[in-house]
Scaffold this active site. Structure first.
Site, PDB file in Angstrom:
ATOM      1  N   HIS A 113     -10.094  -4.856  10.424  1.00  0.00           N
ATOM      2  CA  HIS A 113     -10.787  -4.320   9.254  1.00  0.00           C
ATOM      3  C   HIS A 113     -11.918  -3.394   9.643  1.00  0.00           C
ATOM      4  O   HIS A 113     -12.820  -3.155   8.866  1.00  0.00           O
ATOM      5  CB  HIS A 113     -11.332  -5.468   8.390  1.00  0.00           C
ATOM      6  CG  HIS A 113     -10.253  -6.334   7.826  1.00  0.00           C
ATOM      7  ND1 HIS A 113      -9.754  -7.415   8.510  1.00  0.00           N
ATOM      8  CD2 HIS A 113      -9.563  -6.266   6.671  1.00  0.00           C
ATOM      9  CE1 HIS A 113      -8.808  -7.987   7.785  1.00  0.00           C
ATOM     10  NE2 HIS A 113      -8.666  -7.311   6.668  1.00  0.00           N
ATOM     11  N   GLU A 171       0.801  -1.224   0.000  1.00  0.00           N
ATOM     12  CA  GLU A 171       0.000   0.000   0.000  1.00  0.00           C
ATOM     13  C   GLU A 171       0.827   1.264   0.000  1.00  0.00           C
ATOM     14  O   GLU A 171       0.507   2.220  -0.692  1.00  0.00           O
ATOM     15  CB  GLU A 171      -0.957   0.025   1.199  1.00  0.00           C
ATOM     16  CG  GLU A 171      -2.152  -0.906   1.080  1.00  0.00           C
ATOM     17  CD  GLU A 171      -1.782  -2.360   1.290  1.00  0.00           C
ATOM     18  OE1 GLU A 171      -0.623  -2.633   1.648  1.00  0.00           O
ATOM     19  OE2 GLU A 171      -2.658  -3.221   1.098  1.00  0.00           O
TER      20      GLU A 171
END
Lengths: 379, 436
Positions: A213, A144
């Site tokens: 998450h 990322e």
């Protein structure tokens, strides 16, 4: 500044209005014009209205008028756009916005994990790789920080990348690039290089996705100078915000809720007792709470703020309920004289989000909690 | 010049190349068949392609038998090594290279002294890496985009950044292209295709991949080049950027200045691989190791790398071995962690500038008198530039708030207003040389 983004959103939406999905099935064609036409919100100066002044609570019988808040009264009654709207789910709205921008400007491209032939983990880029090619809808390896960095380099060279994080929590890995370069290089280069990058992804609590998450990271990003941040909550504003973010010359971070309830309808009517500020998923909880409050005789005003950085203090106005401490301090700073009661801030507990569905529900602010908070405030 | 990347007009014409590779790896469901080419060798299909089988339990060694050899053109005495494979450099280019190396050396000495005298706050020298800076720049075209770390001002110098501009930046005055917002040596120049230096290590490496990606999309006849040190290769961004560049097939040169030291960390404590060059193959990237103190070798290597990067649309890794002959920065005293005689050895016997000088003198293109004139002129020009830069006004207060966003938002306007009011009421508490 936030007004500019909202106005841009509005203008972009007025050509292709959407309905929100749900029981109200409203045409929100009026919303864009009202947002665009808004100068000073009529919410701002309400010192005579007596917010939360206890026993003088005036009752106003029941119906929520589902128009966007902060409208001028005449605008809200104006007829809707001449083009017919169409129903879309939120991810479809995001895709539509992205597709339109990619068709319009060949510099717009998408990069992220599984965005290409797979169509995106949440299907936001479905079909786009077939339409625009592998290069413009680019699948990246799992790194990322690095593909965000890649997006920054591409943006500095003239492209307009949209970086998709599979989950906003993963963008913690990209935080170095976002805070040290994204928000900064336009400034430190003396304005020589612009970084019109959009970093988007779902975030916040979903449905039993586990602690890793379910991060709520807005405050982290809010402390980065040079970054714009928006949160969409309905298909309607999702599409508009997506388009506005892509066209903005600044770096933007666009959050969307992982889990939305349906039936949110429009924003609430102007109310006199209390202003409830919200964004993203909480909008739906607030709308439910607002219904309950109206039935109990309260007169709440709900604003979906959408722009998290910078805050649209113009629209927000006076006494408020809000989720993040940052907004609270900004409001206290700006509007202290107009507040009749201390601001109450509702947010999730300071715990990692548990997996068990029952526990998870308890960490999220539920409508009942909102109702109670309003009742306490208005005592 | 080699044709630029990609064929056809539509990006989708690039699909076949990527698509085929992808298809190659989606054979998972199919054949797990075993073909016997030879009774000793069996070949099997796995995701990723065919591999030979071996019945020998053998591990690859952690280090190769021999280290990867180093490409060199000039020997230590400035003589062309007879077997050398290189491209002759035109006289004007060769002389400009030397002149710029001398200018860079002089600039470093004088700015370093200026910092010690308290005239500028900070400086980073490039001592020992002049050949890397200038020769690599000379091998590129002005359209190639440079994404530097912070020890490559020579590339900017080659491209035409003036001594006055360097000085203006280091003094942070109103003529600084960065508008005084960064520390010294964080140069950046859009029109010379040199990205603004960002202090964070290795973050520029993925930026370069993004730049190369943009160049590929636009089908430009140009490449991206990014520089980083041995230390930078430890960052995650290095790894991911190389991987991406290989997968996406973009025209970028990764230039590693392996100068032996990352502040006080020697390479033996930075990695256990054979430097950076050996890692190229791990990512599927063509790589070369070159003598970084040999200007002609660096020139040739970058020239060839650029050709390949652009015509074949692929990344190339160049590792230049060198030595950081100066301190890490003005905030460092490297004698604390390495022996003084080692530093002296590299400054003198292994100096890239004097080595290259021997070569141009050998060609009859240079002599002592020209040398003296050059050094004295550069020094004079620099001192004048510094004096002028020191006297120039600082950027106006308004520049504190501009360029954060494309337009100054209301909250920043308010902050500016408050600041101005405060300065007006308490002028003694603010520096007098900031124009309000």
């Amino acid at each position: 500044m936030a007004g500019a983004l909202q106005a841009a959103t509005a203008a972009l939406l007025s050509s292709t209005p959407l309905k929100t999905y749900g029981s109200y099935r409203l045409r929100l064609g009026s919303a864009p014009r009202s947002l665009a036409g808004r100068k000073g919100s009529f919410l701002v100066v309400r010192s005579d209205a007596g917010f939360g002044s206890g026993s003088n609570a005036r009752t106003r019988p029941g119906k929520l008028i589902p128009n966007a808040v902060a409208t001028k009264p005449d605008a809200s009654s104006s007829s809707t756009s001449s083009k017919p709207g169409h129903e879309l789910l939120l991810f479809e709205a995001l895709r539509e916005g992205l597709d339109e921008e990619m068709a319009r400007d060949p510099r717009v491209c998408v990069m992220g994990e599984d965005v290409g032939h797979y169509g995106g983990s949440y299907k936001v880029t479905k079909g786009l790789a077939d339409k625009y090619g592998d290069l413009r809808v680019l699948d990246t390896p799992i790194a990322e920080n690095s593909f965000t960095g890649m997006g920054i380099g591409a943006a500095m060279t003239g492209l307009r990348p949209v970086v998709e994080g599979m989950n906003m929590g993963f963008l913690l890995l990209a935080f170095n690039q976002i805070s040290n370069n994204c928000g900064m290089l336009h400034y430190t280069s003396g304005g020589q290089f612009t970084i019109p990058i959009v970093i988007r992804g779902p975030g916040g609590v979903g449905r039993q996705l586990g602690a890793e998450h379910s991060q709520r990271l807005e405050s982290y990003f809010q402390s980065i100078p040079g970054l714009q941040m928006v949160a969409c909550s309905t298909p309607y504003n999702a599409k508009g915000l997506m388009k506005a973010a892509i066209r903005s010359e600044n770096s933007s971070c666009a959050l969307r809720a992982l889990y939305l309830l349906f039936g949110g309808g429009g924003d609430g009517a102007p109310g006199e007792h209390v202003t409830i500020l919200t964004y993203s998923r909480m909008r739906y909880h607030v709308m439910q709470a607002a219904k309950t409050l109206v039935n109990k005789g309260y007169d709440p005003e709900v604003i979906d703020i959408r722009s998290l950085k910078p805050f649209d203090l113009y629209t927000i106005g006076n006494s408020i309920k809000k989720h993040t401490p940052r907004l609270q301090s900004a409001i206290i700073k700006e509007f202290w004289d107009y507040l009749d009661a201390p601001i109450k801030c509702l947010s999730s507990q300071d715990v990692p989000t548990p997996y068990a569905g029952t526990l998870e529900d308890c960490t999220v602010v539920q409508p009942a909690e909102i109702v109670k908070a309003v009742e306490d405030l208005c005592k | 010049m080699a044709p630029s990347c990609g064929t056809g007009n539509h990006p989708s014409s690039l699909i076949p190349r990527l698509f085929i590779r992808r298809l190659g790896s989606i054979k998972a469901g199919e054949s797990l068949s075993q073909e016997c080419d030879d009774s000793n060798f069996q070949v099997l299909d796995f995701p990723g392609g065919k591999v030979n089988f071996s019945s020998e339990l053998r591990f690859l060694s952690e280090s190769p038998l021999e280290r990867i050899s180093c490409y060199r053109v000039l020997d230590d005495y400035g003589q062309i090594i007879s077997a050398s494979n290189f491209q002759q450099v035109r006289k004007e280019i060769a002389l400009k290279m030397y002149s710029d190396m001398v200018t860079l050396q002089t600039m470093d000495t004088i700015f370093y002294e200026a910092q010690r005298q308290g005239r500028i706050s900070f400086y980073v020298t490039t001592i020992g890496e002049e050949a890397i800076n200038i020769a690599s720049a000379a091998a590129l075209s002005i359209d190639d985009i440079v994404i530097p770390q912070y020890r490559e001002p020579g590339v900017l110098l080659w491209r035409g950044f003036t001594l006055q501009e360097f000085a203006n930046h280091n003094f942070g005055n109103k003529y600084d292209s960065g508008k005084g917002r960064q520390m010294p040596v964080h140069y950046g120049c859009n029109k010379l295709n040199y990205f603004t230096v960002s202090s964070t290590i290795a973050t520029q490496i993925p930026h370069a991949v993004g730049v190369a990606f943009a160049l590929k999309m636009d089908k430009k006849n140009a490449c991206a080049i990014t520089y980083f040190g041995d230390g930078g290769t430890s960052e995650g961004d290095f790894h991911a950027a190389l991987n991406f560049a290989a997968v996406m097939e973009v025209p970028v040169i990764f230039f590693c200045r392996n100068n032996g030291w990352a502040i006080s960390t020697p390479t033996t404590e930075q990695f256990r691989s054979d430097g950076a060059v050996i890692r190229g193959q791990a990512y599927g990237i063509r790589s070369i190791r070159v003598d970084g103190n040999d200007a002609l070798a660096v020139y040739n290597a970058v020239h060839a790398a650029r050709e390949m990067a652009i015509s074949e649309c692929r990344p190339i890794l160049v590792e230049a071995l060198t030595y950081r002959a100066g301190h890490h920065s003005t905030s460092d005293d490297s004698t604390k962690y390495r022996p003084l005689d080692e530093i002296e050895h590299w400054r003198t016997a292994r100096d890239p500038v004097s080595r290259y000088r021997k070569w141009i003198e050998g060609n009859g293109w240079w002599n002592d008198e020209v040398e003296l004139n050059l050094r004295s002129n550069v020094r004079k020009e620099l001192l004048q530039a510094i004096q002028a830069a020191e006297k120039t006004e600082k950027p106006a207060l308004a520049e504190l708030f501009t360029d954060v966003y494309d337009q100054v938002p209301s909250n920043l306007r308010e902050q500016e207003k408050l600041l101005r009011e405060t300065i007006k009421e308490h002028p003694g508490d603010y520096p007098p040389d900031v124009p309000v």
